[in-house]
Design a protein around this motif. Structure first.
Motif, PDB file in Angstrom:
ATOM      1  N   ASP A  22       4.595   0.962 -14.266  1.00 47.61           N
ATOM      2  CA  ASP A  22       4.682   1.302 -15.774  1.00 47.61           C
ATOM      3  C   ASP A  22       4.527   2.821 -15.922  1.00 47.61           C
ATOM      4  O   ASP A  22       5.134   3.406 -16.952  1.00 47.61           O
ATOM      5  CB  ASP A  22       3.637   0.481 -16.460  1.00 47.61           C
ATOM      6  N   GLU A  23       3.470   3.272 -15.439  1.00 50.28           N
ATOM      7  CA  GLU A  23       3.209   4.654 -15.478  1.00 50.28           C
ATOM      8  C   GLU A  23       4.309   5.751 -15.138  1.00 50.28           C
ATOM      9  O   GLU A  23       4.683   6.754 -15.907  1.00 50.28           O
ATOM     10  CB  GLU A  23       1.951   4.933 -14.923  1.00 50.28           C
ATOM     11  N   ALA A  24       4.747   5.578 -13.914  1.00 51.86           N
ATOM     12  CA  ALA A  24       5.912   6.455 -13.457  1.00 51.86           C
ATOM     13  C   ALA A  24       7.093   6.360 -14.671  1.00 51.86           C
ATOM     14  O   ALA A  24       7.689   7.219 -14.846  1.00 51.86           O
ATOM     15  CB  ALA A  24       6.205   5.803 -12.197  1.00 51.86           C
ATOM     16  N   GLU A  25       7.626   5.016 -15.014  1.00 57.08           N
ATOM     17  CA  GLU A  25       8.520   4.976 -16.147  1.00 57.08           C
ATOM     18  C   GLU A  25       8.196   5.751 -17.458  1.00 57.08           C
ATOM     19  O   GLU A  25       9.111   6.331 -17.997  1.00 57.08           O
ATOM     20  CB  GLU A  25       8.948   3.318 -16.375  1.00 57.08           C
ATOM     21  N   ALA A  26       6.955   5.515 -17.791  1.00 56.12           N
ATOM     22  CA  ALA A  26       6.514   6.229 -19.171  1.00 56.12           C
ATOM     23  C   ALA A  26       6.485   7.759 -18.764  1.00 56.12           C
ATOM     24  O   ALA A  26       7.062   8.252 -19.875  1.00 56.12           O
ATOM     25  CB  ALA A  26       5.197   5.600 -19.349  1.00 56.12           C
ATOM     26  N   MET A  27       6.081   8.110 -17.691  1.00 54.91           N
ATOM     27  CA  MET A  27       5.999   9.631 -17.574  1.00 54.91           C
ATOM     28  C   MET A  27       7.380  10.317 -17.284  1.00 54.91           C
ATOM     29  O   MET A  27       7.505  11.505 -17.673  1.00 54.91           O
ATOM     30  CB  MET A  27       5.138  10.069 -16.470  1.00 54.91           C
ATOM     31  N   THR A  28       8.232   9.565 -16.936  1.00 57.02           N
ATOM     32  CA  THR A  28       9.488  10.129 -16.503  1.00 57.02           C
ATOM     33  C   THR A  28      10.707   9.767 -17.484  1.00 57.02           C
ATOM     34  O   THR A  28      11.870   9.934 -17.539  1.00 57.02           O
ATOM     35  CB  THR A  28      10.214   9.864 -15.258  1.00 57.02           C
ATOM     36  N   ALA A  29      10.054   9.061 -18.629  1.00 54.86           N
ATOM     37  CA  ALA A  29      11.242   8.482 -19.714  1.00 54.86           C
ATOM     38  C   ALA A  29      12.073   9.676 -20.413  1.00 54.86           C
ATOM     39  O   ALA A  29      13.227   9.256 -20.913  1.00 54.86           O
ATOM     40  CB  ALA A  29      10.384   7.764 -20.734  1.00 54.86           C
ATOM     41  N   SER A  31       0.704  -1.039   0.076  1.00 54.49           N
ATOM     42  CA  SER A  31       0.044  -0.056  -0.128  1.00 54.49           C
ATOM     43  C   SER A  31       0.836   1.347   0.006  1.00 54.49           C
ATOM     44  O   SER A  31       0.707   2.222  -0.709  1.00 54.49           O
ATOM     45  CB  SER A  31      -1.119   0.053   1.134  1.00 54.49           C
ATOM     46  N   LEU A  32       2.014   1.227   0.779  1.00 53.19           N
ATOM     47  CA  LEU A  32       2.865   2.513   0.746  1.00 53.19           C
ATOM     48  C   LEU A  32       3.562   2.638  -0.548  1.00 53.19           C
ATOM     49  O   LEU A  32       3.556   3.877  -0.894  1.00 53.19           O
ATOM     50  CB  LEU A  32       4.077   2.014   1.840  1.00 53.19           C
ATOM     51  N   PHE A  33       3.906   1.437  -1.317  1.00 59.56           N
ATOM     52  CA  PHE A  33       4.411   1.753  -2.534  1.00 59.56           C
ATOM     53  C   PHE A  33       3.475   2.343  -3.417  1.00 59.56           C
ATOM     54  O   PHE A  33       3.893   3.338  -4.320  1.00 59.56           O
ATOM     55  CB  PHE A  33       5.110   0.602  -3.103  1.00 59.56           C
ATOM     56  N   ARG A  34       2.353   1.768  -3.334  1.00 60.34           N
ATOM     57  CA  ARG A  34       1.318   2.592  -4.371  1.00 60.34           C
ATOM     58  C   ARG A  34       1.260   3.849  -4.069  1.00 60.34           C
ATOM     59  O   ARG A  34       0.975   4.695  -5.105  1.00 60.34           O
ATOM     60  CB  ARG A  34       0.072   1.757  -4.196  1.00 60.34           C
ATOM     61  N   ARG A  35       0.938   4.211  -2.739  1.00 56.92           N
ATOM     62  CA  ARG A  35       0.645   5.635  -2.543  1.00 56.92           C
ATOM     63  C   ARG A  35       1.917   6.606  -2.819  1.00 56.92           C
ATOM     64  O   ARG A  35       1.736   7.808  -3.329  1.00 56.92           O
ATOM     65  CB  ARG A  35       0.389   5.756  -0.970  1.00 56.92           C
ATOM     66  N   TYR A  36       3.244   5.999  -2.672  1.00 63.00           N
ATOM     67  CA  TYR A  36       4.482   6.838  -2.624  1.00 63.00           C
ATOM     68  C   TYR A  36       4.492   6.974  -4.319  1.00 63.00           C
ATOM     69  O   TYR A  36       4.828   8.328  -4.625  1.00 63.00           O
ATOM     70  CB  TYR A  36       5.616   6.111  -2.300  1.00 63.00           C
ATOM     71  N   ILE A  37       4.319   6.127  -5.175  1.00 58.70           N
ATOM     72  CA  ILE A  37       4.451   6.423  -6.555  1.00 58.70           C
ATOM     73  C   ILE A  37       3.481   7.557  -7.199  1.00 58.70           C
ATOM     74  O   ILE A  37       3.831   8.052  -7.957  1.00 58.70           O
ATOM     75  CB  ILE A  37       4.183   5.181  -7.425  1.00 58.70           C
ATOM     76  N   THR A  38       2.235   7.127  -6.540  1.00 60.94           N
ATOM     77  CA  THR A  38       1.228   8.003  -7.069  1.00 60.94           C
ATOM     78  C   THR A  38       1.530   9.793  -6.948  1.00 60.94           C
ATOM     79  O   THR A  38       1.282  10.387  -7.238  1.00 60.94           O
ATOM     80  CB  THR A  38      -0.190   7.525  -6.339  1.00 60.94           C
ATOM     81  N   GLU A  45       4.382  10.866  -5.657  1.00 67.18           N
ATOM     82  CA  GLU A  45       5.997  11.446  -6.134  1.00 67.18           C
ATOM     83  C   GLU A  45       5.735  11.648  -7.728  1.00 67.18           C
ATOM     84  O   GLU A  45       6.601  12.023  -8.296  1.00 67.18           O
ATOM     85  CB  GLU A  45       6.916  10.552  -5.518  1.00 67.18           C
ATOM     86  N   MET A  46       4.849  10.913  -8.439  1.00 66.83           N
ATOM     87  CA  MET A  46       5.153  10.882  -9.769  1.00 66.83           C
ATOM     88  C   MET A  46       5.318  12.258 -10.459  1.00 66.83           C
ATOM     89  O   MET A  46       6.428  12.507 -11.350  1.00 66.83           O
ATOM     90  CB  MET A  46       3.914  10.018 -10.348  1.00 66.83           C
TER      91      MET A  46
END
Length: 241
Positions: free
Chosen positions: A118-125, A80-87, A89-90
Motif C-alpha cells: 500500500d505504501e509503495a503504491e501511494a508513494m509512487t501514485a 521476506s524477500l518481497f518485504r525487503r525488496y519493496i522497502t 526499492e521504494m
C-alpha cells in the motif's frame, strides 16, 4: 538497435514470467532462495531499460497462487524477500519516476507485506514514467473468479443489468482494469506454458519463450526480444487484403 521501439512497432506493455531462479541456484549448488535473490536484482535492470525501449508498462509475475505449494522454508524466504525488496526499492522507484502497482489476492499475504505494498503504491501514485505492476499471490483463474464475483454482486444490487454483461464489462472488474492488455508476454527458463498468468488479458498477446534463466536475463536480451516482436504481423484474427 533503435533508441525507441515506438517507431518500429515495439510493444507498449510487456509482461514477464520470471522463471528459472531455483534451477539457476541449483546449478551453482546453492539454495533456491539464493536464486530468488539473484532474480530480484535483475528486475531493476529490466525496469531501467524500459524507457529506452519505449515500454510504458511492465508487468512481472513474482508469486503465483500455486506457489504456496512450495516448501514452507522457500515460501517464508520469498515473503521476506518481497518485504525487503519493496522497502529497499521504494525510494528508487520514486526517484526514477516509476509507478508501482500490485495485482493479486492480497488478504492471504501477511499484514506487514500488505502495508508495504500500500505504501509503495501511494508513494509512487504521482509518477508518470514506467508503470511497474507486480503480480503477487496472483493467478489468472483466481482473478477472473474474483472479478466475476464482484460483477455478480453489482448485478444483484441493481448497479448492473445482466444484459449489459459482455467482454467489455468484465475487464472493468479485473485487477488490471487500469492497464492496457500486454502486447508481449515473455517467459524465461525454457518452459513453454502460460502458467495461469494474465489469462484474460493476453488473449491476443504475442508470446516469446526463451531458454535463459531469469537471473541471467538482462536489458540486452530484452532489446533483442523487442526487436523480434517488432517484426511480427499482428492481425487479431483478420486477414490483410
Amino acid at each position: 538497435m533503435p533508441d525507441s521501439f515506438r517507431e518500429t512497432g515495439g510493444p507498449r506493455h510487456v509482461a514477464i514470467i520470471m522463471d528459472g531462479n531455483g534451477r539457476w541456484a541449483t546449478m551453482r549448488h546453492r539454495p533456491r532462495l539464493f536464486g530468488h535473490h539473484a532474480g530480484a536484482k535483475r528486475v531493476r535492470e529490466v525496469v531501467e531499460a524500459c524507457p529506452e525501449f519505449g515500454v510504458k508498462y511492465l508487468t512481472i509475475f513474482a508469486f503465483s497462487t500455486e506457489n504456496w505449494r512450495r516448501t514452507q522454508v522457500e515460501v517464508a524466504g520469498l515473503m521476506s524477500l518481497f518485504r525487503r525488496y519493496i522497502t529497499k526499492e521504494m525510494q528508487a522507484f520514486v526517484k526514477e519516476n516509476v509507478r508501482v502497482r500490485f495485482i493479486g489476492d492480497r488478504p492471504r499475504l501477511d499484514a506487514k507485506l500488505r502495508a508495504l505494498m500500500d505504501e509503495a503504491e501511494a508513494m509512487t501514485a504521482h509518477c508518470t514514467g514506467t508503470n511497474l505492476t507486480i503480480a503477487l499471490n496472483y493467478g489468472g483463474r483466481d482473478e477472473v473468479a474474483r472479478a466475476t464475483r464482484r460483477l455478480a454482486e453489482d448485478v444483484r444490487a441493481g448497479r448492473l443489468q445482466p444484459e449489459d454483461v459482455n467482454e467489455e464489462t468484465l475487464p472493468r472488474y479485473l485487477d488490471t482494469h487500469v492497464l492496457p492488455d500486454p502486447d508481449l508476454v515473455i517467459r524465461t527458463s525454457g518452459e513453454a506454458r502460460v502458467s495461469n498468468f494474465l489469462l484474460w488479458q493476453s488473449a491476443y498477446s504475442e508470446y516469446i519463450f526463451v531458454d535463459t534463466l531469469w537471473p541471467d536475463f538482462g536489458a540486452d536480451e530484452l532489446g533483442r526480444l523487442l526487436a523480434a516482436f517488432a517484426e511480427r504481423d499482428r492481425r487479431y484474427g483478420a486477414v490483410k487484403a
